[in-house]
Design an enzyme around this catalytic site. Structure first.
Site: not given
Ligand code: 13P
Length: 349
Positions: A83-84, A142, A268
Site C-alpha cells: 500500500d502507498h 494514483e 483500514d
Molecule cells: P481508511 O483510513 O478510510 O480505512 O483508508 C485506508 C486506506 O485507504 C489505505 O490505503
C-alpha cells in the site's frame, strides 16, 4: 493456493461486477481475522501492508504470515499488496520480497507528503510498471491526491483539495500502463473524514462516473473507504476512549462506486476501531487481566465481523471459488505477449 496476481483478482471482479476489499495488516491477528472472514463469506482477498506496517512488523514476518494464510486457506485467492509505495525502491523491495502487487503512489514526492507534478508521477509510475510487469506483478497508480495522513504518509488536508481531473486520469492510464488506478474523489485516510453527518452525497461521485465513462475497462480504486461506524466509535468512548465525533464514507456511496468501475476498496480505520474497542472493553471490565490472549481474541473477532460485513457489502462474498489462479510467471508472459493488456480502452468524451 499460491499467492495470486492482483490483476487477475481485479479482472475477475470486473467480470463479476463486484468490488474487493483491500484490508491493511500489521500483525498476525489481523491476517487471521481477514482469513476467517474470507472463509466465512467465501471471498477472494487483498491483504495490504503500508511502509509503516512493513517497518513495524519487519516485513519478512508479514510475508511469511501471509504465506501461512495461503497454506491454511487453500480455497481463498490472496493477493499481497504494497500500500502507498513512495518510491521505485520501495516497490522494488516489495516485489523482491514476494508481494504480488504494488502501489506506486507517485501523486506525492518520495517524502510521502509533498504533492508531485503530473510528469514526475508518470515517470516514476512507468518505471515501476516496467519493472513489475516483467516479473508478473500488478501495479496500482494514483492520480489526484487523497486527504489526510496514514502511517505518516499523506499530504494532509481535506480530501477535496486535489480532486482527480478526468482528462489527466486518461492520459495517466495511457502513459503508465497501470493495472489499477486510485483516484481522489473527496476521501481521506483516517477516522476524521467528515465533521458533520452526511446529508446526501459526500463524495464527488460525478467525477468518479466521468472517469469510468472515459476509462470503462480500468479498475478504479477507492482509498480512505472506512465508514467509521458510530457503534464502533461508541464502544471506544464507552470504555475510556476519547474519539471526537466523526463520520466516514457511507457504504451506499462505495456501492455506487462499485457499480461504476471501482474494483478495489481500501479499508483500514474501521478495523483499527473494532480492535481498539474490543481491547478497551476487556481491560475496562476486567482490569485484573494481563494475558494478551484475553483481549487479542475478542479484538480479532471484532475485526473479523467488520471484514466479513464489508466483504458482503462489496459483493466479493461467494466468489472465492470462481477461478483458478494463473501463476505469476504466466501473468508475466501475458504482459509480454500482450494477452494481458496494459493499454486502457479510452472512450470518447
Ligand atoms: P481508511 O483510513 O478510510 O480505512 O483508508 C485506508 C486506506 O485507504 C489505505 O490505503
Amino acid at each position: 493456493m499460491p499467492l495470486v496476481s492482483m490483476r487477475q483478482l481485479l479482472d475477475e471482479a470486473a467480470k463479476g461486477g463486484y468490488g474487493v476489499g483491500a484490508f491493511n495488516v500489521n500483525d498476525m491477528e489481523q491476517i487471521q481475522a481477514i482469513m476467517e472472514a474470507a472463509r466465512e463469506t467465501r471471498s477472494p482477498v487483498i491483504i495490504q501492508a503500508s511502509r509503516g506496517a512493513r517497518q513495524f512488523a519487519q516485513d519478512r514476518y508479514l510475508y511469511h504470515l501471509i504465506l501461512a494464510a495461503s497454506e491454511l486457506y487453500p480455497e481463498i485467492p490472496i493477493a499481497m499488496h504494497q500500500d502507498h509505495g513512495n518510491s521505485f525502491e520501495t516497490c522494488k523491495s516489495a516485489i523482491e520480497l514476494g508481494f504480488t502487487s504494488v502501489m506506486m503512489d507517485g501523486s506525492l514526492k518520495a517524502d510521502g507528503k509533498t504533492p508531485s507534478s503530473f510528469e514526475e508521477n508518470v515517470e516514476v509510475t512507468r518505471k515501476v510498471v516496467d519493472f513489475a510487469h516483467e516479473r508478473g506483478i500488478t501495479v496500482e497508480g494514483e492520480i489526484g491526491v487523497l486527504g489526510g495522513v496514514e502511517d505518516g504518509h499523506g499530504a494532509g488536508g481535506s480530501g477535496l483539495d486535489h480532486i482527480t481531473d478526468p482528462d489527466q486520469a486518461v492520459e495517466f492510464a495511457e502513459r503508465t500502463g497501470v493495472d489499477a488506478l486510485a483516484i481522489a474523489i473527496g476521501t481521506s485516510h483516517g477516522a476524521y473524514k467528515f465533521n458533520k453527518k452526511p446529508d446526501g452525497s459526500v463524495l464527488k461521485m460525478d467525477v468518479l462516473i466521468a472517469i469510468h465513462k472515459r476509462l470503462p475497462n480500468t479498475h478504479l480504486v477507492m482509498h480512505g473507504s472506512s465508514s467509521v461506524p458510530k457503534d464502533l466509535q461508541d464502544i471506544i468512548n464507552q470504555y475510556g476512549g476519547k474519539l471526537k465525533e466523526t463520520w466516514g464514507v457511507p457504504v451506499e456511496e462505495i456501492q455506487l462506486g462499485i457499480r461504476n468501475g471501482v474494483r478495489k476498496v481500501n479499508v483500514d480505520t474501521d478495523n483499527r476501531l473494532a480492535i481498539t474497542g474490543a481491547i478497551r472493553k476487556v481491560l475496562w471490565e476486567s482490569p485484573e487481566k494481563f494475558d494478551p490472549r484475553d483481549y487479542m481474541k475478542p479484538a480479532r473477532e471484532a475485526m473479523q465481523k467488520v471484514v466479513a460485513l464489508r466483504m458482503t457489502q462489496f459483493g466479493q462474498a461467494g466468489h472465492a471459488g470462481d477461478y483458478t489462479p494463473v501463476s505469476i510467471a504466466d501473468i508475466a508472459k501475458g504482459y509480454k505477449d500482450g494477452s494481458l493488456s496494459t493499454r486502457p480502452l479510452v472512450a470518447a468524451k
